[in-house]
Design a protein around this motif. Structure first.
Motif, mmCIF file in Angstrom:
data_model
loop_
_atom_site.group_PDB
_atom_site.id
_atom_site.type_symbol
_atom_site.label_atom_id
_atom_site.label_comp_id
_atom_site.label_asym_id
_atom_site.label_seq_id
_atom_site.Cartn_x
_atom_site.Cartn_y
_atom_site.Cartn_z
ATOM 1 N N GLU A 234 9.751 10.067 -0.326
ATOM 2 C CA GLU A 234 10.679 9.601 0.939
ATOM 3 C C GLU A 234 10.973 8.143 1.032
ATOM 4 N N GLY A 235 10.718 7.372 -0.196
ATOM 5 C CA GLY A 235 11.266 5.872 -0.123
ATOM 6 C C GLY A 235 10.074 5.102 0.260
ATOM 7 N N ALA A 236 10.402 4.192 1.417
ATOM 8 C CA ALA A 236 9.445 3.310 1.778
ATOM 9 C C ALA A 236 9.600 2.844 3.267
ATOM 10 N N PHE A 237 8.658 2.223 3.832
ATOM 11 C CA PHE A 237 8.729 1.670 5.381
ATOM 12 C C PHE A 237 8.205 0.259 5.102
ATOM 13 N N ALA A 238 8.977 -0.738 5.763
ATOM 14 C CA ALA A 238 8.552 -2.124 5.350
ATOM 15 C C ALA A 238 8.663 -2.934 6.584
ATOM 16 N N LYS A 239 7.531 -3.941 6.681
ATOM 17 C CA LYS A 239 7.577 -5.025 7.753
ATOM 18 C C LYS A 239 7.856 -6.239 7.111
ATOM 19 N N HIS A 240 9.045 -6.880 7.598
ATOM 20 C CA HIS A 240 9.029 -8.268 7.075
ATOM 21 C C HIS A 240 9.262 -9.281 8.205
ATOM 22 N N ASN A 241 8.075 -10.078 8.617
ATOM 23 C CA ASN A 241 7.457 -10.637 9.765
ATOM 24 C C ASN A 241 7.770 -9.804 10.821
ATOM 25 N N ASP A 242 8.637 -9.828 11.616
ATOM 26 C CA ASP A 242 8.897 -9.115 13.009
ATOM 27 C C ASP A 242 9.957 -7.959 12.730
ATOM 28 N N LEU A 243 10.434 -7.924 11.516
ATOM 29 C CA LEU A 243 11.642 -6.792 11.265
ATOM 30 C C LEU A 243 11.056 -5.596 10.608
ATOM 31 N N TYR A 244 11.387 -4.579 11.026
ATOM 32 C CA TYR A 244 10.927 -2.972 10.396
ATOM 33 C C TYR A 244 12.135 -2.551 9.722
ATOM 34 N N LYS B 2 4.028 10.403 7.197
ATOM 35 C CA LYS B 2 5.239 9.498 7.017
ATOM 36 C C LYS B 2 5.989 9.286 8.431
ATOM 37 N N ASP B 3 5.274 9.600 9.345
ATOM 38 C CA ASP B 3 5.875 9.567 10.805
ATOM 39 C C ASP B 3 6.099 7.909 11.001
ATOM 40 N N LEU B 4 7.605 7.718 11.362
ATOM 41 C CA LEU B 4 7.906 6.306 11.457
ATOM 42 C C LEU B 4 7.350 5.641 12.597
ATOM 43 N N ASN B 5 7.204 6.369 13.685
ATOM 44 C CA ASN B 5 6.602 5.514 14.963
ATOM 45 C C ASN B 5 5.324 5.236 14.630
ATOM 46 N N LEU B 6 4.478 6.090 13.976
ATOM 47 C CA LEU B 6 2.905 5.879 13.604
ATOM 48 C C LEU B 6 2.939 4.702 12.666
ATOM 49 N N LEU B 7 3.822 4.629 11.613
ATOM 50 C CA LEU B 7 3.734 3.764 10.441
ATOM 51 C C LEU B 7 4.185 2.244 11.320
ATOM 52 N N LYS B 8 4.865 2.337 12.256
ATOM 53 C CA LYS B 8 5.535 1.316 12.834
ATOM 54 C C LYS B 8 4.089 0.558 13.538
ATOM 55 N N GLU B 9 3.713 1.486 14.277
ATOM 56 C CA GLU B 9 2.349 1.084 14.942
ATOM 57 C C GLU B 9 1.439 0.423 14.282
ATOM 58 N N ALA B 10 1.064 1.161 13.210
ATOM 59 C CA ALA B 10 0.050 0.831 11.953
ATOM 60 C C ALA B 10 0.311 -0.413 11.662
ATOM 61 N N PRO C 156 0.873 -1.254 -0.181
ATOM 62 C CA PRO C 156 -0.065 -0.038 -0.047
ATOM 63 C C PRO C 156 0.726 1.260 -0.023
ATOM 64 N N ASN C 157 0.183 2.351 -0.507
ATOM 65 C CA ASN C 157 1.177 3.553 -0.093
ATOM 66 C C ASN C 157 0.177 4.278 1.111
ATOM 67 N N VAL C 158 0.809 5.357 1.435
ATOM 68 C CA VAL C 158 0.468 5.995 2.789
ATOM 69 C C VAL C 158 -1.180 6.096 2.698
ATOM 70 N N ASP C 159 -1.534 6.597 1.724
ATOM 71 C CA ASP C 159 -3.356 6.939 1.421
ATOM 72 C C ASP C 159 -3.884 5.532 1.567
ATOM 73 N N GLU C 160 -3.406 4.600 0.952
ATOM 74 C CA GLU C 160 -4.135 3.118 0.956
ATOM 75 C C GLU C 160 -4.190 2.808 2.188
ATOM 76 N N LEU C 161 -2.928 2.823 2.947
ATOM 77 C CA LEU C 161 -2.965 2.334 4.347
ATOM 78 C C LEU C 161 -3.742 3.028 5.204
ATOM 79 N N SER C 162 -3.738 4.290 5.381
ATOM 80 C CA SER C 162 -4.837 5.197 5.969
ATOM 81 C C SER C 162 -6.363 4.775 5.602
ATOM 82 N N GLN C 163 -6.723 4.591 4.408
ATOM 83 C CA GLN C 163 -8.074 4.360 4.362
ATOM 84 C C GLN C 163 -8.353 2.787 4.826
#
Ligand code: ATP
Length: 311
Positions: free
Chosen positions: A227-237, A200-208, A185-192
């Motif tokens: 601003e690139g990307a924020f990713a979660k792979h299993n338990d790694l961010y 793009k706040d990293l703490n909020l993204l991680k929590e999300a 998803p992009n941020v808009d899709e994630l928000s929706q």
């Protein structure tokens, strides 16, 4: 073994360049560009450009469906679409005064029989597939959980799925017991999806990304444009930091990123290499006029400037 890309609602995209766009008047245009469009076909073209072995599938119908197949033939792209009775759509973009006015046809309505027949077609194509990439919206006529069914079929054959869709189709998949390997998803899709405004706040993204909605999905890769990307792979961010670049047309960068993710999986890249590969391709697309096109001459220089850090 190869990659299978799925485009359920492709289009023949028409771009009209006009110096001015006059409403309620005649607009004559000489600068016209027609191309095979739809998110899945953008992914397809980039995969071809980076030399991946692939088959493109989905639904096509009528003269515009034939046009799409002929465009893929011209690009020496292997395809095996299911033929429907309805007509593949046109999408029109009018580029004027630095603006882009779009007219998007909703496309054909798919019958129940066609929806069922495509599932069989899809299943038969899986025998040669290593990874499946499903992009875009489902056409009208198909249930909003249609992608759940495609993922169920792919998972039964142990073929991982990279899913890039939004809205109800994505929600249905995440609520189901049949998970894709990756979503982007992009941020808009994630928000929706989460029903709350995210930036793009990293703490909020991680929590999300810790929301139970993502349980069972191995990779969630949130693309953040410049601003690139924020990713979660299993338990790694991970945060992917990218350099500032001059951009020409960022439309389709997300699709190009998806091509990189799919390709990274088939090449067995580690997390850092996969994320860099995906972001370079997104950036390269943003540097080109043509949607779903990358110039690989700049690949290495950009790749070396990307940083992936654990967060
Ligand atoms: P689309 O729906 O148009 O395909 P998207 O919203 O899904 O795009 P983005 O997050 O805009 O996807 O872009 C995907 C990737 O492309 C980003 O993660 C980044 O690597 C690259 N990219 C996009 N826009 C820019 C930009 N302005 N500058 C640098 N890189 C960009």
């Amino acid at each position: 073994m190869s990659i299978l890309t799925v485009t359920m609602n492709p289009s023949v995209d028409i771009a009209y360049q006009l110096p001015t766009f006059k409403l309620d008047d005649v607009n004559r245009v000489s600068n016209v560009n027609k191309s095979a469009g739809g998110k899945g076909l953008n992914v397809t073209r980039v995969l071809k450009e980076i030399d991946e072995d692939l088959t493109a599938t989905g639904l096509v119908g009528g003269d515009l469906g034939n046009y799409i197949k002929s465009q893929l033939d011209q690009g020496a792209i292997h395809h095996d679409f299911y033929q429907i009775k309805g007509n593949t759509r046109n999408c029109i973009a009018i580029l004027h005064e630095g603006m882009q006015t779009e007219i998007l046809e909703s496309g054909p309505t798919i019958s129940d029989v066609e929806g069922e027949a495509f599932k069989n077609h899809f299943e038969s194509l899986l025998k040669d597939a290593e990874v499946v990439s499903i992009s875009g919206s489902t056409p009208s006529g198909l249930a909003t959980d249609y992608y759940v069914e495609l993922i169920m079929i792919a998972n039964a054959k142990e073929v991982p799925v990279v899913l890039d869709t939004s809205g109800e189709s994505l929600r249905q998949v995440l609520l189901s017991g049949h998970k894709p390997k990756v979503i982007k998803p992009n941020v808009d899709e994630l928000s929706q999806l989460l029903g709350r405004e995210l930036d793009k706040d990293l703490n909020l993204l991680k929590e999300a990304l810790q929301d139970s909605l993502f349980n069972g999905v191995e990779w969630v890769i949130v693309s953040l444009g410049s601003e690139g990307a924020f990713a979660k792979h299993n338990d790694l961010y991970y945060k992917v930091d990218i350099p500032t670049i001059d951009i020409v047309n960022p439309v389709g960068s997300g699709d190009s990123t998806v091509a990189g993710i799919v390709s990274g999986i088939t090449r067995n890249y580690d997390d850092v290499a996969l994320l860099k590969h995906a972001n370079v391709l997104g950036m390269l697309n943003a540097q080109e006029e043509i949607t779903g096109h990358v110039n690989l001459n700049h690949y290495e220089a950009l790749f070396n400037k990307i940083q992936v850090r654990g967060v």
